[in-house]
Design an enzyme around this catalytic site. Structure first.
Site, short mmCIF file in Angstrom:
data_model
loop_
_atom_site.label_atom_id
_atom_site.label_comp_id
_atom_site.label_asym_id
_atom_site.label_seq_id
_atom_site.Cartn_x
_atom_site.Cartn_y
_atom_site.Cartn_z
N GLU A 403 0.85 -1.22 0.00
CA GLU A 403 0.00 0.00 0.00
C GLU A 403 0.88 1.26 0.00
OE1 GLU A 403 -3.27 -0.30 -0.19
OE2 GLU A 403 -3.79 -2.23 0.72
C1 FAD Z 1 3.11 -9.81 0.02
C2 FAD Z 1 2.96 -8.68 -0.93
C3 FAD Z 1 1.73 -8.40 -1.49
C4 FAD Z 1 1.60 -7.37 -2.42
N1 FAD Z 1 0.38 -7.16 -3.04
C5 FAD Z 1 0.33 -6.33 -4.12
C6 FAD Z 1 -0.85 -6.27 -4.93
O1 FAD Z 1 -1.87 -6.92 -4.66
N2 FAD Z 1 -0.83 -5.48 -6.03
C7 FAD Z 1 0.26 -4.74 -6.39
O2 FAD Z 1 0.20 -4.04 -7.39
N3 FAD Z 1 1.39 -4.76 -5.63
C8 FAD Z 1 1.45 -5.55 -4.51
N4 FAD Z 1 2.60 -5.61 -3.76
C9 FAD Z 1 3.75 -4.81 -4.14
C10 FAD Z 1 4.05 -3.69 -3.16
O3 FAD Z 1 3.10 -2.69 -3.26
C11 FAD Z 1 5.48 -3.22 -3.43
O4 FAD Z 1 6.33 -4.24 -2.98
C12 FAD Z 1 5.82 -1.91 -2.77
O5 FAD Z 1 5.09 -0.87 -3.35
C13 FAD Z 1 7.30 -1.58 -2.81
O6 FAD Z 1 7.83 -1.74 -4.08
P1 FAD Z 1 9.17 -2.61 -4.28
O7 FAD Z 1 8.96 -3.90 -3.61
O8 FAD Z 1 9.50 -2.62 -5.71
O9 FAD Z 1 10.25 -1.82 -3.46
P2 FAD Z 1 11.15 -0.61 -3.99
O10 FAD Z 1 10.28 0.41 -4.61
O11 FAD Z 1 12.28 -1.14 -4.77
O12 FAD Z 1 11.68 -0.03 -2.62
C14 FAD Z 1 12.79 -0.58 -1.90
C15 FAD Z 1 13.10 0.36 -0.73
O13 FAD Z 1 13.46 1.65 -1.24
C16 FAD Z 1 12.63 2.65 -0.69
N5 FAD Z 1 12.37 3.67 -1.69
C17 FAD Z 1 11.91 3.53 -2.93
N6 FAD Z 1 11.79 4.73 -3.54
C18 FAD Z 1 12.18 5.65 -2.64
C19 FAD Z 1 12.28 7.07 -2.65
N7 FAD Z 1 11.93 7.81 -3.70
N8 FAD Z 1 12.75 7.68 -1.54
C20 FAD Z 1 13.09 6.98 -0.44
N9 FAD Z 1 13.00 5.64 -0.37
C21 FAD Z 1 12.56 4.97 -1.46
C22 FAD Z 1 11.36 1.91 -0.29
O14 FAD Z 1 10.62 2.61 0.70
C23 FAD Z 1 11.91 0.59 0.20
O15 FAD Z 1 12.36 0.73 1.51
C24 FAD Z 1 2.72 -6.59 -2.76
C25 FAD Z 1 3.96 -6.85 -2.17
C26 FAD Z 1 4.10 -7.90 -1.28
C27 FAD Z 1 5.45 -8.18 -0.72
#
Ligand code: FAD
Length: 593
Positions: A403
């Site tokens: 979220e």
């Molecule tokens: C169990 C599970 C269920 C999920 N369900 C859904 C779903 O139903 N539908 C869907 O679409 N997605 C879903 N997701 C995806 C989820 O929304 C994303 O994992 C999340 O938005 C983070 O993206 P990422 O994993 O690519 O992390 P990244 O974006 O790569 O982030 C990695 C780290 O970097 C930080 N970061 C990134 N950008 C910045 C910035 N600009 N400034 C500072 N810090 C930053 C983040 O806060 C995090 O700590 C799910 C994920 C999981 C694990």
């Protein structure tokens, strides 16, 4: 009496009255019955099956979602004309809270009823709503929300999924990979976000999982919420009829974000419910487990934990129901002005984007705190897979990631507030100027009231001044480059969160005192005293750290003195207060508030 509805984010510069907020003690009999139905469902259907669910029994998961549908728990927010119950958000929040005790099931439930269903309700045309909503409300169809991609997480608008419109304009050819999709392994309907041709922005599509070209990856092996289905989904030349474009072309990112606002608020209810279940479990154990011939519940260290768990839950619940009712009231106001219902719902949610992010961050961090202390109270047994707290500990962690990560949400809350200030939607400038003038003048000690709530209100007003002072000065120094100073944004976000939580807490206690009488308010006031006292110290530290990072000389000295003045609260005996709160939890052997 008409309620005075503050705009989203306006809490920073205006006060609310207790009469204007909703507290969970005000639920009607009908709402409480729905809560009871959910509680029974969790107890009889979910908890006995939780091991099977955690072992990826997706057929069982599907059946249980359908069972929830038969009980009417999936269609709460769906209007009656689409075979739902058309209830207010605050009612669906109560159900989300009860479902929160159901471990991973709440994730599947909220994904289906929220991000899987609501895009169609809010953005669908009549034909789309008629076709899909009744089936989603009954559980015949299960929904999923497909935004994230391997290369596009927090930067969700950067996804590579592509939909190419056919020459005759009758269908799109969809290609792309979606990752981490909750309910992905069991969903019938996917809300897929992809760019049309070479568009800069995403568009949204309703995709049926039975269509050719869709393949699912294996269930992810996850740290927690193993009972919810999470898979990758591959779309290869999937033919999507043109009429399944959801909303307008290029509107997908807006849809995705607006829907997330509700998901973020809902997480407040889910986490409060999960946290209460952990307190119940932990106090049961603490009352039974003896060491040194004493039930461990009687040790001050354990009392401290139990009290602090309850205080944070109470705060989280207070702010969650406050903002939820604000959203409902705003929706009603838009409808009264003649706005169409779906649009009114979206505007209501958009209005409280700042508070939605606060709720998400607060809820996820409160639950992480509670599960961690829950495991600690269980000692070695807390580390055993035999106990519920071990599962709760693992299941909680995801809430800070999905979220929108808590980092992204912290930036959203500050960015959104500043944007509204710049646009003139909220007047941040005059109150910020007034704080500057106050700092130059002789401190105003007011009328030296001794009234309990007046003192708390004065403290809260000062917390707000502290935020305005630090953020105003940082903005002046960095101007548009402030967005690159993330540490400062995070400090501002944390000060905002603490202040909004403390104010929501205070308004709830004040309302409770009016509803139930002063003689019933002692323990609530004890919790509030501890919360405000702690919040003051945390805000001071955050503010001081920020000031040291960018200010110098006289300006720095002036602001540090301001921080001291604005975070000054009466000292309280937190040891005694926490013990009194814990004693009540121990006596009732459950979360009693
Ligand atoms: C169990 C599970 C269920 C999920 N369900 C859904 C779903 O139903 N539908 C869907 O679409 N997605 C879903 N997701 C995806 C989820 O929304 C994303 O994992 C999340 O938005 C983070 O993206 P990422 O994993 O690519 O992390 P990244 O974006 O790569 O982030 C990695 C780290 O970097 C930080 N970061 C990134 N950008 C910045 C910035 N600009 N400034 C500072 N810090 C930053 C983040 O806060 C995090 O700590 C799910 C994920 C999981 C694990």
């Amino acid at each position: 009496m008409d309620k005075k509805l503050l705009k989203g984010g306006e809490f920073l510069v205006k006060e609310s009255s207790y009469e204007d907020v909703f507290i969970p003690e005000e639920f009607s009999e009908e709402q409480n019955m729905m809560a009871q139905t959910t509680r029974d469902f969790v107890k009889t259907q979910i908890l006995p099956n939780i091991d099977k669910l955690d072992n990826h029994d997706t057929a069982l998961l599907k059946k249980l979602i359908k069972d929830a549908g038969e009980l009417g728990l999936l269609g709460i927010s769906v209007p009656e004309e689409y075979e739902g119950f058309g209830q207010k958000t605050v009612t669906s929040m109560k159900v989300a809270e009860e479902m929160g005790a159901g471990f991973s099931f709440v994730v599947a439930y909220l994904a289906h009823t929220g991000i899987g269903t609501l895009p169609i309700l809010y953005y669908g045309n009549e034909a789309q709503k008629k076709k899909y909503l009744p089936k989603l409300a009954s559980g015949e169809y299960i929904g999923a929300y497909c935004l994230t991609e391997p290369g596009a997480g927090s930067d969700a608008n950067s996804g590579k999924s592509k939909a190419v419109l056919s020459d005759d304009g009758t269908y799109y050819t969809l290609n792309g990979v979606k990752m981490w999709i909750t309910n992905g392994g069991i969903a019938d309907i996917h809300i897929v976000y992809a760019k049309i041709n070479d568009d800069k922005n995403l568009s949204a599509f309703i995709v049926e999982s039975s269509w050719d070209g869709i393949t699912l990856g294996a269930e992810e092996e996850k740290m927690g919420i193993r009972g919810s289905s999470t898979v990758q989904i591959y779309y290869e030349n999937v033919k999507v009829p043109a009429e399944n474009l959801l909303g307008e072309r290029n509107e997908g990112f807006k849809i995705a974000l607006n829907i997330l606002n509700l998901g973020r608020i809902k997480l407040g209810g889910g986490t409060a419910g999960a946290a209460k279940a952990v307190v119940n479990s932990a106090v049961n154990y603490a009352n039974e487990r003896k060491q040194f011939d004493t039930p461990i519940a009687q040790f001050g260290a354990i009392k401290h934990k139990l009290a602090e768990m309850a205080i944070r839950i109470f705060a989280g619940e207070s702010l969650t129901y406050r903002v939820t009712q604000n959203v409902d009231d705003a929706i009603d106001a838009y409808i009264a002005e003649g706005t169409e219902k779906g649009k009114a719902a979206l505007e209501g949610l958009r209005q409280y984007a700042v508070e939605a992010s606060i709720t998400k961050v607060f809820g996820s961090e409160l639950l992480d705190f509670v599960v961690d202390e829950g495991v600690q109270i269980y000692g070695g047994m807390g580390y055993s897979a035999e106990t519920d707290v071990e599962r709760a500990y693992r299941d909680s962690r995801i809430n800070r990631i999905f979220e929108g990560t808590n980092e992204i949400n912290r930036m959203v809350m500050v960015g959104e507030l500043l944007k509204r200030g710049f646009k003139g939607e909220i007047d941040l400038l005059s109150p910020a100027k007034a704080v500057g003038e106050e700092l130059m003048g002789i401190p105003d000690f007011g009328d030296m009231t001794q009234d309990y709530f007046e003192l708390k209100k004065a403290a809260l007003k000062n917390f707000k001044k502290a935020i305005l002072m630090v953020s105003g000065a940082a903005l002046q120094k960095y101007q548009e480059k402030l967005q690159d100073e993330q540490e400062l944004l995070f400090a501002a976000a944390d000060m905002l969160i603490l202040t909004y939580a403390a104010e929501s807490f205070m308004l709830r206690v004040e309302k409770l005192e009016h509803l139930r009488g002063a003689d019933k308010a002692d323990l609530y006031k004890a919790m509030l005293d501890v919360y405000v006292y702690d919040a003051a110290a945390k805000i001071k530290k955050l503010g001081d750290d920020a000031i040291h990072s960018f200010a110098e000389g006289n300006e720095k000295m002036g602001m540090l003195m301001g921080m001291k003045r604005f975070t000054k609260v009466d000292g309280v005996n937190v040891v005694k207060l926490r013990r009194s709160i814990a004693d009540k939890i121990i006596e009732e052997n459950k979360y009693p508030f």
